[in-house]
Scaffold this motif. Structure first.
Motif, PDB file in Angstrom:
ATOM      1  N   THR A   5       4.806   4.197  -7.762  1.00  0.00           N
ATOM      2  CA  THR A   5       3.959   4.909  -6.818  1.00  0.00           C
ATOM      3  C   THR A   5       3.956   4.210  -5.468  1.00  0.00           C
ATOM      4  O   THR A   5       3.860   2.988  -5.397  1.00  0.00           O
ATOM      5  CB  THR A   5       2.510   4.981  -7.347  1.00  0.00           C
ATOM      6  OG1 THR A   5       2.522   5.606  -8.623  1.00  0.00           O
ATOM      7  CG2 THR A   5       1.623   5.783  -6.418  1.00  0.00           C
ATOM      8  N   THR A   7       1.849   3.867  -1.964  1.00  0.00           N
ATOM      9  CA  THR A   7       0.501   4.065  -1.435  1.00  0.00           C
ATOM     10  C   THR A   7       0.570   4.095   0.080  1.00  0.00           C
ATOM     11  O   THR A   7       1.152   3.204   0.696  1.00  0.00           O
ATOM     12  CB  THR A   7      -0.443   2.925  -1.884  1.00  0.00           C
ATOM     13  OG1 THR A   7      -0.441   2.861  -3.312  1.00  0.00           O
ATOM     14  CG2 THR A   7      -1.860   3.167  -1.384  1.00  0.00           C
ATOM     15  N   ARG A   9      -1.967   4.538   3.445  1.00  0.00           N
ATOM     16  CA  ARG A   9      -3.332   4.627   3.964  1.00  0.00           C
ATOM     17  C   ARG A   9      -3.253   5.084   5.415  1.00  0.00           C
ATOM     18  O   ARG A   9      -2.556   4.479   6.220  1.00  0.00           O
ATOM     19  CB  ARG A   9      -4.051   3.289   3.845  1.00  0.00           C
ATOM     20  CG  ARG A   9      -4.203   2.882   2.392  1.00  0.00           C
ATOM     21  CD  ARG A   9      -5.077   1.703   2.151  1.00  0.00           C
ATOM     22  NE  ARG A   9      -4.967   0.659   3.154  1.00  0.00           N
ATOM     23  CZ  ARG A   9      -5.712  -0.424   3.165  1.00  0.00           C
ATOM     24  NH1 ARG A   9      -6.624  -0.612   2.241  1.00  0.00           N
ATOM     25  NH2 ARG A   9      -5.561  -1.345   4.094  1.00  0.00           N
ATOM     26  N   GLN A  32      -1.270  12.522  -4.651  1.00  0.00           N
ATOM     27  CA  GLN A  32      -2.723  12.621  -4.781  1.00  0.00           C
ATOM     28  C   GLN A  32      -3.338  12.145  -3.476  1.00  0.00           C
ATOM     29  O   GLN A  32      -2.887  11.150  -2.895  1.00  0.00           O
ATOM     30  CB  GLN A  32      -3.245  11.744  -5.923  1.00  0.00           C
ATOM     31  CG  GLN A  32      -2.792  12.180  -7.277  1.00  0.00           C
ATOM     32  CD  GLN A  32      -3.313  11.230  -8.345  1.00  0.00           C
ATOM     33  OE1 GLN A  32      -3.478  10.044  -8.118  1.00  0.00           O
ATOM     34  NE2 GLN A  32      -3.577  11.775  -9.518  1.00  0.00           N
ATOM     35  N   THR A  45      -6.251   7.934   1.666  1.00  0.00           N
ATOM     36  CA  THR A  45      -5.269   7.179   0.900  1.00  0.00           C
ATOM     37  C   THR A  45      -4.460   8.183   0.102  1.00  0.00           C
ATOM     38  O   THR A  45      -5.024   9.076  -0.535  1.00  0.00           O
ATOM     39  CB  THR A  45      -5.951   6.167  -0.047  1.00  0.00           C
ATOM     40  OG1 THR A  45      -6.707   5.245   0.739  1.00  0.00           O
ATOM     41  CG2 THR A  45      -4.926   5.412  -0.875  1.00  0.00           C
ATOM     42  N   LEU A  47      -1.435   8.604  -2.802  1.00  0.00           N
ATOM     43  CA  LEU A  47      -0.602   8.024  -3.850  1.00  0.00           C
ATOM     44  C   LEU A  47       0.527   9.003  -4.110  1.00  0.00           C
ATOM     45  O   LEU A  47       0.283  10.160  -4.430  1.00  0.00           O
ATOM     46  CB  LEU A  47      -1.404   7.793  -5.130  1.00  0.00           C
ATOM     47  CG  LEU A  47      -2.590   6.849  -5.022  1.00  0.00           C
ATOM     48  CD1 LEU A  47      -3.313   6.760  -6.362  1.00  0.00           C
ATOM     49  CD2 LEU A  47      -2.151   5.478  -4.559  1.00  0.00           C
ATOM     50  N   CYS A  48       1.744   8.535  -3.931  1.00  0.00           N
ATOM     51  CA  CYS A  48       2.897   9.416  -4.016  1.00  0.00           C
ATOM     52  C   CYS A  48       3.920   8.842  -4.989  1.00  0.00           C
ATOM     53  O   CYS A  48       4.212   7.653  -4.952  1.00  0.00           O
ATOM     54  CB  CYS A  48       3.510   9.555  -2.627  1.00  0.00           C
ATOM     55  SG  CYS A  48       4.919  10.664  -2.569  1.00  0.00           S
ATOM     56  N   GLN A  50       7.355   7.800  -6.078  1.00  0.00           N
ATOM     57  CA  GLN A  50       8.500   7.363  -5.282  1.00  0.00           C
ATOM     58  C   GLN A  50       9.770   8.041  -5.760  1.00  0.00           C
ATOM     59  O   GLN A  50      10.415   7.585  -6.690  1.00  0.00           O
ATOM     60  CB  GLN A  50       8.656   5.848  -5.358  1.00  0.00           C
ATOM     61  CG  GLN A  50       7.655   5.112  -4.530  1.00  0.00           C
ATOM     62  CD  GLN A  50       7.771   3.616  -4.706  1.00  0.00           C
ATOM     63  OE1 GLN A  50       7.835   3.141  -5.830  1.00  0.00           O
ATOM     64  NE2 GLN A  50       7.785   2.896  -3.613  1.00  0.00           N
ATOM     65  N   LEU A 103       3.129  -0.422  -0.057  1.00  0.00           N
ATOM     66  CA  LEU A 103       1.888   0.022   0.581  1.00  0.00           C
ATOM     67  C   LEU A 103       2.174   0.150   2.060  1.00  0.00           C
ATOM     68  O   LEU A 103       2.698  -0.786   2.677  1.00  0.00           O
ATOM     69  CB  LEU A 103       0.756  -0.982   0.346  1.00  0.00           C
ATOM     70  CG  LEU A 103      -0.498  -0.812   1.207  1.00  0.00           C
ATOM     71  CD1 LEU A 103      -1.239   0.461   0.848  1.00  0.00           C
ATOM     72  CD2 LEU A 103      -1.403  -2.016   1.042  1.00  0.00           C
TER      73      LEU A 103
END
Length: 107
Positions: A5, A7, A9, A32, A45, A47-48, A50, A103
């Motif tokens: 995942t 992230t 921001r 998400q 934020t 969450l994807c 990859q 991130l």
């Protein structure tokens, strides 16, 4: 198979411009979105999962909004390194976003 995942921001300023594009570009099952109205710096934020497709779409959106002046700072972190990638090209951004545990702080 393990799915990693990414992230991301987004600052308040960037969220206003970029969030609608990310919602339109990325498949719903791959991402998400979380909103934090109490955080003064980071509003959303993401969450994807990859995948090459998702990372390519994210990089395209980042490059566009950076060219338009809405993104001024890209800070990358992983278990290996933390660094400013604000001046990175598309290929470098794509490669970094595919690193496990990546991130990205976008302001």
């Amino acid at each position: 198979m393990i799915q990693h995942t990414l992230t991301i921001r987004l600052s308040w300023h960037v969220s206003e411009a970029m969030l609608p594009d990310l919602r339109a570009l990325l498949p719903a099952e791959a991402i998400q979105f979380f909103t934090n109205d109490l955080d003064e710096q980071w509003h959303h934020t993401l969450l994807c999962i990859q995948s090459e497709e998702s990372c390519a779409l994210i990089v395209s959106a980042l490059m566009l909004w950076r060219l338009l002046g809405r993104i001024t700072s890209l800070q990358y972190s992983s278990s290996i390194a933390t660094r400013d990638i604000s001046a990175s090209d598309q290929r470098e951004l794509f490669e970094l976003l595919q690193q496990p545990g990546a991130l990205l702080n976008v302001a």
